[in-house]
Design a protein around this motif. Sequence first.
Motif, short mmCIF file in Angstrom:
data_model
loop_
_atom_site.label_atom_id
_atom_site.label_comp_id
_atom_site.label_asym_id
_atom_site.label_seq_id
_atom_site.Cartn_x
_atom_site.Cartn_y
_atom_site.Cartn_z
N ARG A 85 0.83 -1.21 0.00
CA ARG A 85 0.00 0.00 0.00
C ARG A 85 0.86 1.27 0.00
N GLY A 86 0.64 2.13 -1.01
CA GLY A 86 1.22 3.45 -1.02
C GLY A 86 2.67 3.56 -1.47
N VAL A 87 3.32 2.43 -1.78
CA VAL A 87 4.73 2.47 -2.19
C VAL A 87 4.94 1.53 -3.39
N PRO A 88 5.90 1.85 -4.27
CA PRO A 88 6.15 1.01 -5.43
C PRO A 88 7.01 -0.21 -5.11
N SER A 119 -1.90 -9.34 -23.22
CA SER A 119 -3.00 -8.39 -23.44
C SER A 119 -3.41 -7.66 -22.16
N LYS A 120 -2.70 -7.90 -21.06
CA LYS A 120 -3.07 -7.25 -19.80
C LYS A 120 -2.82 -5.75 -19.87
N LEU A 121 -3.75 -4.98 -19.33
CA LEU A 121 -3.62 -3.53 -19.34
C LEU A 121 -2.53 -3.09 -18.36
N PRO A 122 -1.88 -1.95 -18.64
CA PRO A 122 -0.83 -1.47 -17.73
C PRO A 122 -1.36 -1.23 -16.32
N SER A 123 -0.67 -1.78 -15.36
CA SER A 123 -1.04 -1.58 -13.95
C SER A 123 0.18 -1.89 -13.08
N PRO A 124 0.21 -1.35 -11.86
CA PRO A 124 -0.77 -0.47 -11.23
C PRO A 124 -0.69 0.95 -11.80
N ILE A 125 -1.83 1.62 -11.88
CA ILE A 125 -1.93 2.91 -12.55
C ILE A 125 -0.96 3.94 -11.97
N GLU A 126 -0.89 4.00 -10.63
CA GLU A 126 -0.07 5.03 -9.99
C GLU A 126 1.40 4.94 -10.40
N TRP A 127 1.96 3.73 -10.41
CA TRP A 127 3.40 3.57 -10.65
C TRP A 127 3.75 3.40 -12.13
N VAL A 128 2.81 2.88 -12.89
CA VAL A 128 3.09 2.60 -14.32
C VAL A 128 2.61 3.73 -15.22
N ARG A 131 3.22 7.93 -12.72
CA ARG A 131 4.60 8.30 -12.40
C ARG A 131 5.62 7.68 -13.35
N LYS A 132 5.21 6.61 -14.01
CA LYS A 132 6.06 5.93 -14.99
C LYS A 132 7.41 5.51 -14.39
N ILE A 133 7.32 4.83 -13.24
CA ILE A 133 8.55 4.36 -12.58
C ILE A 133 8.60 2.84 -12.47
N ARG A 134 7.56 2.15 -12.97
CA ARG A 134 7.55 0.70 -12.97
C ARG A 134 6.99 0.19 -14.30
N ALA A 135 7.46 -1.00 -14.70
CA ALA A 135 6.90 -1.65 -15.89
C ALA A 135 5.57 -2.28 -15.52
N LYS A 136 4.74 -2.54 -16.51
CA LYS A 136 3.42 -3.11 -16.21
C LYS A 136 3.57 -4.54 -15.70
N ASP A 137 2.67 -4.90 -14.81
CA ASP A 137 2.66 -6.22 -14.18
C ASP A 137 1.82 -7.16 -15.05
N SER A 138 2.44 -8.06 -15.78
CA SER A 138 1.69 -8.89 -16.72
C SER A 138 1.98 -10.38 -16.57
N VAL A 139 2.58 -10.78 -15.43
CA VAL A 139 2.91 -12.19 -15.21
C VAL A 139 2.34 -12.65 -13.88
N ASN A 140 1.61 -13.76 -13.89
CA ASN A 140 1.13 -14.41 -12.67
C ASN A 140 2.04 -15.58 -12.32
N THR A 141 2.19 -15.84 -11.03
CA THR A 141 2.86 -17.07 -10.62
C THR A 141 1.82 -18.18 -10.58
#
Length: 317
Positions: A85-88, A119-128, A131-141
């Motif tokens: 919560r609240g941090v990248p 095909s997953k949309l870019p997320s999380p919105i705040e960081w991706v 602020r554009k400081i993280r790549a989109k999360d598109s892989v599940n374990t």
Amino acid sequence: MELTYETRKGQAYTGNSLDLLDFFEDNSINLVMTSPPFDLLRQKSYGNLNGDAYINWLTEFAVKIKDKLTEDGSFVLDLGGAYKRGVPIRNIYNYKVMIKFVEEIGYYLAEDFFWYNPSKLPSPIEWVNKRKIRAKDSVNTVWWFSKSENPKADVKKVLVPYSDRMKKLLKDGKKYYEAKERPSGHNISEGFNKDNGGAIPSNLLQIPNSESNSRYLKYCKKIGVKGHPARFPAKLPEFFIKYLTDPDDVVLDIFSGSNTTGEAAENLERRWISCDLNREFVASSVFRFCTDEEQANFYYHKIIKGEYVDLRSNTLV
């Protein structure tokens, strides 16, 4: 716990799957394939817990499942990623789940898989996005747990098409490689260019989750029902059902949602059992087994009223 509908190969229940698990005999389920609500900060319509409460909640199911699996049975668990919560910074709950299941419950980690959804949309919105400081999360374990060290598995059932380069090698191997030991230590023999019907898949499963014209969504739209918001693509359960089971084996999904697992099992001639707490989700999941809109509408409203539906015949009853 309520048996809600039956098909030629399966049964769908409405209720808490912790209760349903008590009804099964020990050593009777060949595969549990499921995707539970994830440990997400934002509450979802289908419900989700957070932190240690989430891990302890999921552990209750895992303990019961272990007894119900056959000795060569498997438990495949799809878990999406999350942030704190609240941090990248990443939430490592999915890894904690894996470690707890192995070290405390006694499962074996047969293999770790990773489902890449291009095909997953870019997320999380705040960081991706912002602020554009993280790549989109598109892989599940996707953790493949087993009850024993040697679960049932046959990779020949899930071979993938050869690459164009491999096809050329199969056509004229001598032109493209020489049989000898490579610098890496791998020994490339004369039989390397044998056609086995396909290539061995990797543990990175690239499957887009871009369903748009399925029977399920078509009937949801026509009847005015909201589709389940967290469906996984049919090819994900198909892969593990083919890989880890045989026809007429029993496949169970304890968080079935729209019942993608049940439909995949039915199409692959496996017996299946599904369970979900939400009656509306179970009711709309019947669309996967309906042949026309009239049938879909009739059965949906019957289930919503709490009535049992039998799809083992094509008549409206």
